[in-house]
Design an enzyme around this catalytic site. Structure first.
Site, PDB file in Angstrom:
ATOM      1  N   GLU A  93      -9.367  -5.934  10.076  1.00  0.00           N
ATOM      2  CA  GLU A  93     -10.142  -6.911   9.313  1.00  0.00           C
ATOM      3  C   GLU A  93      -9.913  -8.325   9.846  1.00  0.00           C
ATOM      4  OE1 GLU A  93      -8.155  -5.657   5.714  1.00  0.00           O
ATOM      5  OE2 GLU A  93     -10.081  -5.142   4.816  1.00  0.00           O
ATOM      6  N   GLU A 116       0.845  -1.208   0.000  1.00  0.00           N
ATOM      7  CA  GLU A 116       0.000   0.000   0.000  1.00  0.00           C
ATOM      8  C   GLU A 116       0.873   1.248   0.000  1.00  0.00           C
ATOM      9  OE1 GLU A 116      -2.879   1.474   0.026  1.00  0.00           O
ATOM     10  OE2 GLU A 116      -4.367  -0.132   0.092  1.00  0.00           O
ATOM     11  N   ASN A 138      -5.564   3.443   8.236  1.00  0.00           N
ATOM     12  CA  ASN A 138      -5.432   2.874   6.888  1.00  0.00           C
ATOM     13  C   ASN A 138      -4.778   3.944   6.016  1.00  0.00           C
ATOM     14  OD1 ASN A 138      -5.734   0.524   5.332  1.00  0.00           O
ATOM     15  ND2 ASN A 138      -7.456   1.434   4.253  1.00  0.00           N
ATOM     16  N   ASP A 164      -9.979   1.398  -3.829  1.00  0.00           N
ATOM     17  CA  ASP A 164      -8.953   1.388  -2.772  1.00  0.00           C
ATOM     18  C   ASP A 164      -8.121   2.671  -2.871  1.00  0.00           C
ATOM     19  OD1 ASP A 164      -7.085   0.655  -0.863  1.00  0.00           O
ATOM     20  OD2 ASP A 164      -7.092  -1.451  -1.406  1.00  0.00           O
ATOM     21  N   ASN A 181      -9.883   5.125   2.744  1.00  0.00           N
ATOM     22  CA  ASN A 181      -8.941   4.839   1.663  1.00  0.00           C
ATOM     23  C   ASN A 181      -8.668   6.053   0.805  1.00  0.00           C
ATOM     24  OD1 ASN A 181      -7.368   2.529   1.113  1.00  0.00           O
ATOM     25  ND2 ASN A 181      -9.220   1.270   1.312  1.00  0.00           N
ATOM     26  N   ARG A 224      -7.178   0.523  13.556  1.00  0.00           N
ATOM     27  CA  ARG A 224      -5.846   0.943  13.099  1.00  0.00           C
ATOM     28  C   ARG A 224      -6.047   1.976  12.002  1.00  0.00           C
ATOM     29  NH1 ARG A 224      -5.078  -0.850   7.916  1.00  0.00           N
ATOM     30  NH2 ARG A 224      -5.699  -2.966   7.325  1.00  0.00           N
TER      31      ARG A 224
HETATM   32  O1  LIG Z   1      -5.154  -1.326   2.361  1.00  0.00           O
HETATM   33  C1  LIG Z   1      -6.338  -1.180   2.569  1.00  0.00           C
HETATM   34  O2  LIG Z   1      -6.976  -0.267   2.133  1.00  0.00           O
HETATM   35  C2  LIG Z   1      -6.961  -2.199   3.475  1.00  0.00           C
HETATM   36  O3  LIG Z   1      -6.195  -2.160   4.637  1.00  0.00           O
HETATM   37  C3  LIG Z   1      -6.847  -3.542   2.831  1.00  0.00           C
HETATM   38  O4  LIG Z   1      -7.059  -4.564   3.724  1.00  0.00           O
HETATM   39  C4  LIG Z   1      -7.649  -3.773   1.590  1.00  0.00           C
HETATM   40  O5  LIG Z   1      -7.264  -2.858   0.631  1.00  0.00           O
HETATM   41  C5  LIG Z   1      -9.138  -3.822   1.794  1.00  0.00           C
HETATM   42  O6  LIG Z   1      -9.496  -5.017   2.385  1.00  0.00           O
HETATM   43  C6  LIG Z   1      -9.904  -3.653   0.524  1.00  0.00           C
HETATM   44  O7  LIG Z   1     -11.153  -3.274   0.805  1.00  0.00           O
HETATM   45 ZN   LIG Z   2      -6.023   1.040   0.725  1.00  0.00          ZN
END
Ligand SMILES: O=C(O)[C@H](O)[C@@H](O)[C@H](O)[C@H](O)CO
Ligand SMILES: [Zn+2]
Length: 299
Positions: A121, A18, A103, A204, A154, A101
């Protein structure tokens, strides 16, 4: 027509790659592997990777004007000293939400570090709903909370004139926009700019290009899509040889290349055999459009 080339430049086997960020000064790509708790720096010239391990899931990383980086680790905004691999906490959020947490996160054009949270998750996209919030860390290390009730915070970026903030809550299956006040860091007037189509799956990570169009990585959709936020139309689809594409950024010389991260977690052995580059770093060239340099945290 330009001829698009897609290449896996690093087989990193990320569980969940990521937050790709291009560091022009070092010709390198920064990124994280969230559950593996590591921040990576890939030198595009030497092809070598440096990795720093941290003590909790690290969900985003960004450049820092003072040198080194900032990162969101667990529920903390942190500074990361790359030389001695030390982490110092700048601020903590969601203190009462022990299963949360951070993201995705990114720095705004004024040097504030925006990042949102989510519940951890149990499997990809399976989590307790509405537990997340969106925050920003100001240069003075104060934290501003924008809203709560987020599922998976995201993709985020700002329009080229800095007047719009684009944001994705993945489980809304949409790309949203807010009016943005760069002076104060305030957002207002939330609206939807794009609704995902079925085969595009889960929106995402996201980045803007030098023409003001948005690129969204489609988790489970194995593609990045280019959107016109003014018309709400999809302009282009670029498919990749992996399903779990998580985020994208522009980089390379003049920001003319796109880098895409992806995940391995959630794939069974049979799928992994078919997609051996899952968890790698992909470079896309020949898109015919450039990106812009990332902003650096000002605190
Ligand atoms: O990086 C992220 O955004 C989340 O932490 C990931 O776990 C996945 O991308 C997500 O599950 C997709 O919906
Ligand atoms: Zn992401």
């Amino acid at each position: 027509m330009s001829s698009i080339k897609i290449e896996c430049v690093l087989r990193e086997n990320c569980r969940c790659g990521e937050s790709p960020v291009w560091e022009g000064a070092s010709n390198s790509l920064l990124f994280v592997d969230i559950p593996a708790k590591k921040v990576c720096l890939w030198d595009s010239l030497s092809k070598r990777v440096q990795r720093v391990a941290v003590d909790a899931p690290v969900s985003s990383v960004a450049l820092r004007q003072l040198g080194g980086y900032v990162a969101t680790i667990g529920t903390k905004f942190c500074a990361l000293n790359w030389e001695n691999q030390s982490v110092s906490v700048l601020a903590t959020v969601d203190k009462e939400k022990t299963n949360n947490r951070f993201n995705d996160g990114k720095v705004d054009p004024a040097g504030r570090y925006f990042a949102g949270t989510m519940a951890e998750e149990t499997a990809p996209a399976v989590l307790e709903r509405h537990q997340g919030s969106l925050y920003s860390l100001f240069p003075d290390h104060s934290v501003k909370k924008y809203f709560d009730q987020v599922d998976i915070s995201n993709g985020l970026d700002w329009s080229l004139d800095h007047k719009i903030f684009y944001y994705i809550d993945s489980l809304s299956y949409s790309v949203d926009a807010f009016d943005y006040d760069l002076q104060t860091g305030q957002i207002s007037n939330r609206r939807i700019v794009y609704k995902m189509e079925k085969d595009e799956q889960i929106p995402d990570g996201m980045c803007i290009d030098a023409e003001g169009k948005l690129w969204v990585a489609c988790y489970n959709g194995g593609r990045v899509i280019r959107l016109d936020p003014e018309t709400g139309k999809r302009l282009q689809t670029v498919k990749l040889p992996v399903d779990k594409t998580t985020s994208c950024c522009f980089g390379g010389k003049d920001y003319s290349e796109m880098y895409v991260t992806c995940a391995r977690d959630g794939m069974d052995a049979e799928r992994l055999l078919k997609q051996p580059d899952a968890g790698g770093i992909f470079k896309i060239t020949g898109l015919g459009v450039k990106g812009i340099a990332p902003y650096s945290y000002a605190g």
